[in-house]
Motif scaffolding. Structure first.
Motif, PDB file in Angstrom:
ATOM      1  N   ASP A 176     -17.703  16.342   9.674  1.00  0.00           N
ATOM      2  CA  ASP A 176     -17.874  17.016   8.822  1.00  0.00           C
ATOM      3  C   ASP A 176     -16.799  17.112   8.214  1.00  0.00           C
ATOM      4  O   ASP A 176     -16.380  18.273   7.985  1.00  0.00           O
ATOM      5  CB  ASP A 176     -18.981  17.961   8.640  1.00  0.00           C
ATOM      6  N   GLU A 218     -15.850  19.380   5.842  1.00  0.00           N
ATOM      7  CA  GLU A 218     -16.223  20.712   5.412  1.00  0.00           C
ATOM      8  C   GLU A 218     -16.798  22.115   6.980  1.00  0.00           C
ATOM      9  O   GLU A 218     -16.425  23.133   6.265  1.00  0.00           O
ATOM     10  CB  GLU A 218     -17.616  20.608   4.048  1.00  0.00           C
ATOM     11  N   ASP A 219     -16.862  20.721   7.906  1.00  0.00           N
ATOM     12  CA  ASP A 219     -16.810  21.751   9.065  1.00  0.00           C
ATOM     13  C   ASP A 219     -16.469  21.512  10.291  1.00  0.00           C
ATOM     14  O   ASP A 219     -17.281  20.455  10.775  1.00  0.00           O
ATOM     15  CB  ASP A 219     -18.492  22.201   8.942  1.00  0.00           C
ATOM     16  N   THR A 220     -15.142  21.722  10.509  1.00  0.00           N
ATOM     17  CA  THR A 220     -14.132  21.339  11.680  1.00  0.00           C
ATOM     18  C   THR A 220     -14.405  22.130  13.221  1.00  0.00           C
ATOM     19  O   THR A 220     -14.385  21.843  14.023  1.00  0.00           O
ATOM     20  CB  THR A 220     -12.875  20.983  11.390  1.00  0.00           C
ATOM     21  N   GLU A 221     -15.409  23.428  12.603  1.00  0.00           N
ATOM     22  CA  GLU A 221     -15.340  23.922  14.145  1.00  0.00           C
ATOM     23  C   GLU A 221     -16.335  23.511  14.668  1.00  0.00           C
ATOM     24  O   GLU A 221     -16.565  23.814  15.749  1.00  0.00           O
ATOM     25  CB  GLU A 221     -15.507  25.161  13.062  1.00  0.00           C
ATOM     26  N   THR A 222     -17.158  22.677  13.989  1.00  0.00           N
ATOM     27  CA  THR A 222     -18.472  22.268  14.900  1.00  0.00           C
ATOM     28  C   THR A 222     -18.096  21.781  15.262  1.00  0.00           C
ATOM     29  O   THR A 222     -18.621  20.897  16.899  1.00  0.00           O
ATOM     30  CB  THR A 222     -20.099  22.182  13.666  1.00  0.00           C
ATOM     31  N   LEU A 223     -17.602  20.534  14.476  1.00  0.00           N
ATOM     32  CA  LEU A 223     -16.704  18.994  15.599  1.00  0.00           C
ATOM     33  C   LEU A 223     -15.975  19.758  17.466  1.00  0.00           C
ATOM     34  O   LEU A 223     -15.805  18.979  18.030  1.00  0.00           O
ATOM     35  CB  LEU A 223     -16.366  18.565  14.848  1.00  0.00           C
ATOM     36  N   ASP A 263     -16.257  22.609  18.036  1.00  0.00           N
ATOM     37  CA  ASP A 263     -17.457  23.505  19.161  1.00  0.00           C
ATOM     38  C   ASP A 263     -17.766  22.161  20.970  1.00  0.00           C
ATOM     39  O   ASP A 263     -18.197  22.641  22.027  1.00  0.00           O
ATOM     40  CB  ASP A 263     -18.081  23.895  18.689  1.00  0.00           C
TER      41      ASP A 263
END
Length: 111
Positions: free
Chosen positions: A66, A68-73, A75
């Motif tokens: 995503d 918009e949400d590279t932090e989750t990836l 993690d």
């Protein structure tokens, strides 16, 4: 202790130590050739490491990406690598644990 209270046979002890070292080296080589996998996010991210813990591959399902949400990836990647490394450590304990204990029991060896 040596049965009968005699002195240990140094030649025999050295041969045992050399055999254990050879067995340990063979087990370490086997670990380096063995692959284990870890995953995160229900399998969205998978990491493959050798039994010695070297990262060999990383597979990321497109559903995990995503912009918009590279932090989750990130993690998920860290969690998958940790999971794979935990599997590698378990494998190391299985392969090396008994050998290391055997070497630690040899008198005069610094283990």
């Amino acid at each position: 202790m040596i049965p009968g209270g005699g002195q240990p046979n140094m030649q025999q002890l050295l041969q045992q130590a050399q055999k254990m070292q050879q067995d340990l080296a063979a087990a370490q080589e086997e670990l380096a050739r063995t692959y284990v996998e870890g995953s995160a996010g229900g399998g969205l991210v998978k990491a493959t490491v050798t039994g010695s813990g070297e990262l060999q591959g990383l597979v990321i399902d497109p559903k995990a990406v995503d912009p918009e949400d590279t932090e989750t990836l990130a993690d998920l990647v860290v969690a998958a690598v940790r999971d794979a490394n935990n599997a590698a450590q378990e494998l190391q304990q299985q392969k090396l644990g008994p050998l290391a204990q055997g070497l630690g029991g040899m008198p005069g060896l610094p283990f």
